[in-house]
Design an enzyme around this catalytic site. Structure first.
Site, PDB file in Angstrom:
ATOM      1  N   PRO A 127       0.922  -1.034   0.052  1.00 42.25           N
ATOM      2  CA  PRO A 127      -0.070  -0.171   0.026  1.00 42.25           C
ATOM      3  C   PRO A 127       0.906   1.347  -0.006  1.00 42.25           C
ATOM      4  O   PRO A 127       0.563   2.272  -0.609  1.00 42.25           O
ATOM      5  CB  PRO A 127      -0.870  -0.222   1.429  1.00 42.25           C
ATOM      6  CG  PRO A 127      -1.196  -1.563   1.517  1.00 42.25           C
ATOM      7  CD  PRO A 127       0.467  -2.149   0.995  1.00 42.25           C
ATOM      8  N   SER A 157      -2.142  -9.762  -8.453  1.00 43.46           N
ATOM      9  CA  SER A 157      -2.976 -10.772  -9.365  1.00 43.46           C
ATOM     10  C   SER A 157      -2.978 -11.991  -8.856  1.00 43.46           C
ATOM     11  O   SER A 157      -2.164 -12.608  -8.693  1.00 43.46           O
ATOM     12  CB  SER A 157      -2.551 -10.545 -10.957  1.00 43.46           C
ATOM     13  OG  SER A 157      -2.505  -9.146 -11.422  1.00 43.46           O
ATOM     14  N   GLY A 338     -16.851   5.342 -33.617  1.00 39.88           N
ATOM     15  CA  GLY A 338     -17.511   6.183 -33.258  1.00 39.88           C
ATOM     16  C   GLY A 338     -18.475   5.822 -31.752  1.00 39.88           C
ATOM     17  O   GLY A 338     -17.717   5.142 -30.905  1.00 39.88           O
ATOM     18  N   GLU A 362       4.802  -2.750 -14.072  1.00 36.96           N
ATOM     19  CA  GLU A 362       6.246  -3.086 -14.074  1.00 36.96           C
ATOM     20  C   GLU A 362       7.116  -1.898 -14.270  1.00 36.96           C
ATOM     21  O   GLU A 362       8.151  -1.751 -14.690  1.00 36.96           O
ATOM     22  CB  GLU A 362       6.506  -3.826 -15.590  1.00 36.96           C
ATOM     23  CG  GLU A 362       5.852  -5.177 -15.337  1.00 36.96           C
ATOM     24  CD  GLU A 362       6.261  -6.497 -14.664  1.00 36.96           C
ATOM     25  OE1 GLU A 362       7.502  -6.024 -14.124  1.00 36.96           O
ATOM     26  OE2 GLU A 362       5.863  -7.315 -14.334  1.00 36.96           O
TER      27      GLU A 362
END
Length: 379
Positions: A127, A157, A338, A362
């Protein structure tokens, strides 16, 4: 680009391309929509040798080069950026144990990682320690034949699903030289996980905190010597940056291909968008920029394989340039579509969301500029 590669590398690339188009691409939108982590499909990649790409063959690895890895990850990401990126993370964890662990540690863990009997996560960020990774505070205290580890890792992850966590923790207060690397198994008492983060992209893989509250880890699970963990982590970053750039490149190529097809099919003012010179010029620029990024990526990979003195600079340049370019190309592809580009049904907005984090992972692209300029100005 085939002229740049050997016949074997073209075969590897084509094998990865087939796997991506058969096993990943048809499901990528659903995985993103449902935040589904396709562990079964990820494990099937191990059958092709994609779980230990640059791991030595005596422990089940493929023993390939970083150039080979970039070819593989570019193709996998064409199928699904998020899933390809997780496979890259698993490879980083396997590589670290294989490269820096004792032979006993290698033999115990790596064969199960290269077969994906076990899947792995990599735990460095905290953190309060992102770009300044050496300031990490998770602490490992020696206690007999074990270490007791306490702290929190952020943005991990696979957290909560992975079987193995390759984790950096502080074993002394000696800055970067006080960090060691450990293997921690899921289910170890004191190891828990935060809630799955709600993210902009990369939704086909869980991301959460890894929380360690007095986790007791055998000293035999330390990778290499005490105090060498940060050096190990940094050694893996050059290759990791190439992988994350390759994943960005693959996603952007899919976005460009979608834009070309849409421009040929979409009618406005009585003719296809592709008949307007402004659209032709936009597509030409997107193709040129993406090919320039591809050339830089494989030049950097070649230098890393060749262990040239400037390899780290080139890996940082490639990571910065490729991820910025890939995001721009994907964003331009959305613009070509669009209003339809903003809809999930067309698959372009997912690519834009997935690629945005590649400019952060990274090492942020600002940190890449620091690395590049320092190398230019040294001496």
């Amino acid at each position: 680009m085939s002229a740049m590669f050997t016949d074997e590398q073209v075969m590897i690339r084509d094998m990865a391309q087939k796997f991506a188009r058969d096993q990943l691409l048809p499901h990528s939108d659903a995985w993103d929509r449902d935040s589904h982590f396709p562990v079964d499909v990820i494990k099937s990649a191990a059958e092709l040798g994609f779980a230990g790409i640059y791991v030595k063959d005596d422990v089940g690895g493929s023993g390939l080069t970083r150039t080979d890895a970039a070819l593989i990850f570019e193709q996998l990401a064409y199928g699904d950026v998020s899933t390809a990126a997780f496979i890259s993370i698993h490879n980083m964890a396997s590589w670290m144990i294989d490269t820096f662990g004792s032979d006993a540690l290698r033999q115990e863990w790596v064969p199960r990682l290269t077969s994906m009997e076990l899947i792995a996560s990599y735990c460095l960020t905290e953190p309060g320690a992102g770009s300044d990774a050496a300031s990490l505070k998770t602490r490992a205290v020696k206690d007999g034949d074990a270490y007791v580890i306490t702290g929190t890792k952020q943005f991990i992850s696979g957290a909560g699903v992975s079987d193995v966590y390759v984790l950096m923790a502080r074993t002394s207060d000696d800055g970067a030289k006080g960090v060691s690397a450990f293997i921690i198994e899921k289910g170890t008492p004191g190891l828990s996980f935060g809630a799955n983060e709600r993210k902009m992209g990369w939704k086909s893989q869980p991301t959460a905190q890894v929380i360690l509250d007095g986790v007791r880890v055998p000293a035999a699970n330390r990778i290499g010597e005490e105090g060498h963990g940060f050096k190990f982590a940094m050694a893996g970053l050059d290759g990791g940056r190439l992988n994350i750039a390759a994943c960005a490149l693959g996603g952007a190529q899919l976005a460009l291909d979608k834009a070309v097809e849409y421009a040929k099919e979409r009618m406005q003012f009585g003719k296809a968008l592709a008949e307007f010179q402004s659209m032709q010029f936009k597509l030409a620029d997107m193709e040129t920029e993406l090919q320039a990024a591809r050339v830089m990526l494989y030049e950097a990979a070649g230098r890393l394989d060749g262990k040239t003195p400037d390899a780290t600079r080139w890996c940082a340049m490639a990571k910065r340039f490729v991820t910025d370019t890939a995001f721009k190309v994907a964003n331009d592809a959305l613009q070509v579509h669009g209003g339809y580009g903003y809809l999930a049904d067309y698959g372009v907005e997912r690519i834009v969301r997935d690629l945005r984090v590649h400019q952060i992972l990274e090492g942020t692209n600002e940190i890449m500029r620091v690395i590049i300029s320092r190398d230019m100005l040294k001496g």
